[in-house]
Design a protein around this motif. Sequence first.
Motif, PDB file in Angstrom:
ATOM      1  N   VAL A   1       0.835  -1.428  -0.240  1.00  0.00           N
ATOM      2  CA  VAL A   1       0.049   0.128   0.119  1.00  0.00           C
ATOM      3  C   VAL A   1       1.006   1.163   0.031  1.00  0.00           C
ATOM      4  N   VAL A   2       2.178   1.128   0.887  1.00  0.00           N
ATOM      5  CA  VAL A   2       2.821   2.422   0.845  1.00  0.00           C
ATOM      6  C   VAL A   2       3.435   2.595  -0.403  1.00  0.00           C
ATOM      7  N   ALA A   3       3.878   1.637  -1.096  1.00  0.00           N
ATOM      8  CA  ALA A   3       4.534   1.715  -2.607  1.00  0.00           C
ATOM      9  C   ALA A   3       3.420   2.340  -3.421  1.00  0.00           C
ATOM     10  N   ILE A   4       2.280   1.640  -3.632  1.00  0.00           N
ATOM     11  CA  ILE A   4       1.413   2.095  -4.533  1.00  0.00           C
ATOM     12  C   ILE A   4       0.913   3.672  -4.297  1.00  0.00           C
ATOM     13  N   THR A   5       0.730   3.892  -2.874  1.00  0.00           N
ATOM     14  CA  THR A   5       0.418   5.180  -2.669  1.00  0.00           C
ATOM     15  C   THR A   5       1.332   6.202  -3.186  1.00  0.00           C
ATOM     16  N   MET A   6       2.733   6.070  -2.662  1.00  0.00           N
ATOM     17  CA  MET A   6       3.625   6.905  -3.183  1.00  0.00           C
ATOM     18  C   MET A   6       3.832   7.218  -4.658  1.00  0.00           C
ATOM     19  N   LEU A   7       3.759   6.050  -5.462  1.00  0.00           N
ATOM     20  CA  LEU A   7       3.546   5.778  -6.775  1.00  0.00           C
ATOM     21  C   LEU A   7       2.620   7.007  -7.513  1.00  0.00           C
ATOM     22  N   ILE A   8       1.429   6.842  -6.688  1.00  0.00           N
ATOM     23  CA  ILE A   8       0.447   7.896  -7.256  1.00  0.00           C
ATOM     24  C   ILE A   8       0.587   9.271  -6.705  1.00  0.00           C
ATOM     25  N   SER A   9       0.677   9.365  -5.260  1.00  0.00           N
ATOM     26  CA  SER A   9       0.553  10.579  -4.455  1.00  0.00           C
ATOM     27  C   SER A   9       1.535  11.455  -5.023  1.00  0.00           C
ATOM     28  N   ILE A  10       2.993  10.846  -4.951  1.00  0.00           N
ATOM     29  CA  ILE A  10       3.861  12.058  -5.446  1.00  0.00           C
ATOM     30  C   ILE A  10       3.837  12.738  -6.728  1.00  0.00           C
ATOM     31  N   PRO A  11       3.734  11.962  -7.825  1.00  0.00           N
ATOM     32  CA  PRO A  11       3.515  12.584  -9.123  1.00  0.00           C
ATOM     33  C   PRO A  11       2.012  13.632  -8.832  1.00  0.00           C
ATOM     34  N   ALA A  12       1.031  13.300  -8.420  1.00  0.00           N
ATOM     35  CA  ALA A  12      -0.301  13.885  -8.370  1.00  0.00           C
ATOM     36  C   ALA A  12      -0.005  15.189  -7.502  1.00  0.00           C
ATOM     37  N   ALA A  13       0.757  14.879  -6.421  1.00  0.00           N
ATOM     38  CA  ALA A  13       0.772  16.286  -5.424  1.00  0.00           C
ATOM     39  C   ALA A  13       1.682  17.298  -6.275  1.00  0.00           C
ATOM     40  N   PHE A  14       2.920  16.644  -7.174  1.00  0.00           N
ATOM     41  CA  PHE A  14       3.774  17.284  -7.820  1.00  0.00           C
ATOM     42  C   PHE A  14       3.169  18.353  -8.730  1.00  0.00           C
ATOM     43  N   ALA A  15       2.061  17.494  -9.560  1.00  0.00           N
ATOM     44  CA  ALA A  15       1.400  18.108 -10.709  1.00  0.00           C
ATOM     45  C   ALA A  15       0.459  19.220 -10.099  1.00  0.00           C
ATOM     46  N   LEU A  16      -0.290  18.834  -8.809  1.00  0.00           N
ATOM     47  CA  LEU A  16      -1.143  19.868  -8.249  1.00  0.00           C
ATOM     48  C   LEU A  16      -0.686  21.021  -7.655  1.00  0.00           C
ATOM     49  N   SER A  17       0.593  20.823  -7.210  1.00  0.00           N
ATOM     50  CA  SER A  17       1.198  22.088  -6.365  1.00  0.00           C
ATOM     51  C   SER A  17       2.030  22.870  -7.499  1.00  0.00           C
ATOM     52  N   ARG A  18       2.413  22.242  -8.472  1.00  0.00           N
ATOM     53  CA  ARG A  18       3.351  22.941  -9.458  1.00  0.00           C
ATOM     54  C   ARG A  18       2.771  23.477 -10.655  1.00  0.00           C
ATOM     55  N   MET A  19       2.033  22.678 -11.499  1.00  0.00           N
ATOM     56  CA  MET A  19       1.641  22.841 -12.837  1.00  0.00           C
ATOM     57  C   MET A  19       0.265  23.437 -12.577  1.00  0.00           C
ATOM     58  N   ARG A  20       0.029  24.789 -12.948  1.00  0.00           N
ATOM     59  CA  ARG A  20      -1.188  25.399 -13.084  1.00  0.00           C
ATOM     60  C   ARG A  20      -1.696  24.977 -14.382  1.00  0.00           C
ATOM     61  N   PHE A  21      -2.803  24.130 -14.166  1.00  0.00           N
ATOM     62  CA  PHE A  21      -3.829  23.702 -15.321  1.00  0.00           C
ATOM     63  C   PHE A  21      -5.111  23.853 -15.144  1.00  0.00           C
ATOM     64  N   TRP A  22      -6.084  23.914 -16.158  1.00  0.00           N
ATOM     65  CA  TRP A  22      -7.470  24.373 -15.907  1.00  0.00           C
ATOM     66  C   TRP A  22      -8.114  23.231 -14.656  1.00  0.00           C
ATOM     67  N   GLY A  23      -8.590  23.913 -13.634  1.00  0.00           N
ATOM     68  CA  GLY A  23      -9.137  23.117 -12.737  1.00  0.00           C
ATOM     69  C   GLY A  23      -8.245  22.482 -11.568  1.00  0.00           C
ATOM     70  N   SER A  24      -7.063  22.952 -11.684  1.00  0.00           N
ATOM     71  CA  SER A  24      -6.084  22.071 -10.804  1.00  0.00           C
ATOM     72  C   SER A  24      -6.413  22.461  -9.134  1.00  0.00           C
ATOM     73  N   ALA A  25      -6.859  23.751  -9.096  1.00  0.00           N
ATOM     74  CA  ALA A  25      -7.220  23.991  -7.799  1.00  0.00           C
ATOM     75  C   ALA A  25      -8.323  23.103  -7.185  1.00  0.00           C
ATOM     76  N   THR A  26      -9.565  23.278  -8.014  1.00  0.00           N
ATOM     77  CA  THR A  26     -10.736  22.359  -7.658  1.00  0.00           C
ATOM     78  C   THR A  26     -10.210  20.940  -7.392  1.00  0.00           C
ATOM     79  N   LEU A  27      -9.455  20.443  -8.196  1.00  0.00           N
ATOM     80  CA  LEU A  27      -9.143  19.043  -8.344  1.00  0.00           C
ATOM     81  C   LEU A  27      -8.407  18.709  -6.777  1.00  0.00           C
ATOM     82  N   ALA A  28      -7.523  19.701  -6.475  1.00  0.00           N
ATOM     83  CA  ALA A  28      -6.710  19.497  -5.079  1.00  0.00           C
ATOM     84  C   ALA A  28      -7.596  19.526  -3.938  1.00  0.00           C
ATOM     85  N   THR A  29      -8.833  20.416  -4.062  1.00  0.00           N
ATOM     86  CA  THR A  29      -9.727  20.238  -3.049  1.00  0.00           C
ATOM     87  C   THR A  29     -10.689  19.121  -3.139  1.00  0.00           C
TER      88      THR A  29
END
Lengths: 300, 365
Positions: free
Chosen positions: A97-125
């Motif tokens: 579970v830790v492995a899967i979580t990190m594999l998905i959460s790290i890129p997701a958090a990176f994209a949501l915190s760094r790349m401004r794209f349409w709806g990124s703020a809503t997606l984060a919430t």
Amino acid sequence: MVTGTRAAVGIASRGSIGRDRRRALFWSYFFLAVFVIFFLTPPVYMLITSLKTSAEISAATSPWWVFSPTLANYVELLTSSTYLTFFRNSALVALLVVAITMLISIPAAFALSRMRFWGSATLATGVFLTYLIPDTLLFIPLFKIFAFVREATGIELLDRWWLLVIVYPTLTIPFCTWIMIGYFSSIPKELDEAALIDGAGYFQLLTRIFLPVALPGVIAATIFAFTVSWAQFLYPMAFTTSADQLVLPVGIVTTLIKGDVFNWGQIMTGALLGALPPLVIYAFLMDYYIAGLTAGATKG
Amino acid sequence: MARVTLRKVVKRYDETLAVRGIDLDILDKEFVVLVGPSGCGKSTTLRMIAGLEDITDGEIIIDGETVNDVPPKDRDIAMVFQNYALYPHMTVYENMSFGLRLRRAPKEEIRTRVQDAAAILGIGELLERKPKQLSGGQRQRVAMGRAIVRDPKVFLFDEPLSNLDAKLRVQMRTEIKRVHQKVRTTTIYVTHDQIEAMTLADRVVVMNGGVIEQVGTPDELYHAPATRFVAEFIGSPAMNLVPCHLVETSSGLGLHLDDNLVLPVPADRIRRYQPYAGKSLLFGLRPEYMVERRVHTGPHQFDFEVLLEVIEPMGMDTFVHFLVNGMDVCARVNASAGARAGQRFTLCADLDHLHLIEHDSGKVL
Ligand SMILES: Nc1ncnc2c1ncn2[C@@H]1O[C@H](COP(=O)(O)OP(=O)(O)OP(=O)(O)O)[C@@H](O)[C@H]1O
Ligand SMILES: [Mg+2]
């Protein structure tokens, strides 16, 4: 002139500052002590009980003292293949579970915190909101879904330990993504920009600059994911039944309580041993959990 | 090394127009400083050249190639940030070599290039340290070293000195100039400090409200500002500006500042100002062109008497303040001229250096 005045003020007020400080310290320690006692009582009670024989537990002696200590409970559990199977299942589930979580959460958090794209703020919430739905609300619908999958495809999901590896990330990924978004956002944007200008692609930026700098945040998320998967009770209780598919929390309860016979000594031993891996992980990872790793990145 | 050209570059953030169509041609090896007040679009312009911001409209050309859609890593530029942005988990050596390592340069070459850059900046001793073990000035040098090592076509600096204390800032300013004279890379430097701009630049670009007010050498900006904004922005203390009437007099034209003070317009300027006769304009003269009375050395020096209000001794010179038509005016007199507050004092203005500014357009005539 100015320094002289300041020194005089310092001397005049030192007494009262010292008194305030001492009083504050006293109350801090007082409440710390209360909390330590409050939270350490159960584990200490468990430890004492785990060292007793069944006879001594049921005898009317003091519950806070062992008169004839024995390691029999420990020996029995650690040589019992069912307990070791629970342990193995728990460990496999938590690590995967830790492995899967990190594999998905790290890129997701990176994209949501760094790349401004349409709806990124809503997606984060939105990611965070999914975490707010309690598992008590989900386990029956999930059960239905798994039963439906079996009927539709013939694939048996229920009563398989690895089902938990699929289910737990629905709890861990939203929260881990959320805390990492927070941590990642605190890393100065110029750091990525410098790396991009230096010639890094997004993947190199992530692996060579971002992750090393964000390590404390990633570790905090790891600890969380591990703890959740290790301690989760409701889902395994609902989805697994066979002795060889059970994880530790459910295994202890179902095999050590026979009808209305509670094998207290072994229950306490099993629970104590089960609490050990998270403890070890905390102790080990806390060393790396050095806040202020980013110090020196910028002006400082 | 390369030429950088901006053509009608526009940047829009949702509602705000940060940059409103600027044209700029930066020559090879040139040191150009973008200067202007906070929020005028300097950083935005620089970041568009770096490729960190998309361009809403227009064209940016580096070394003959339009780079509008080229990502930062392929533009072959290096940037020094205000907060340095050193990689905190890497040593100074690793920081400086990161770009070269990404490009898989040979190990030996990396080593010599880092050592050369470190030698230029005097940070050879620090190569094994982590950024947090460095002082502000040292971090600043490392950030510059990281740029130099790459040997890029263009250096971009965004207020690199604003986190340093005043003394170190002056020191690093000289350092930056020295480095540029050595490596001769085309440099674009952003600052809001006009003194930094004047001392560093081959050419200064004065920006205001998302447009370029004037481009010129420090000397041109100082002596021939094109607009009121530039006239006020460049120079410290600022140029004196007083409302005046351009009136016809028996000997030609005169500047009517107040009832006691009418300055004659120098003969060689009469043709230039004649069309504005009778208009109300702004009269501008820098403090250093108003000095204590002395033997006239030029034809257009004019003596007048004022009542001194405030005296500011600066060491070699003294700034004296007085009122003209209710406006504070500053003159720069010799410390030994005996100026005292509350006394009358005779000043000598060198009217060869006067400026006349149109009220509405803000243009210098
Ligand atoms: N990401 C952004 N989103 C919206 N508006 C922005 C953004 N970045 C800058 N702006 C606006 O664009 C204008 C120009 O900003 P810019 O950062 O270029 O100013 P600056 O000249 O560098 O000022 P300073 O000296 O304060 O750094 C400002 O009005 C600012 O509010
Ligand atoms: Mg800026």
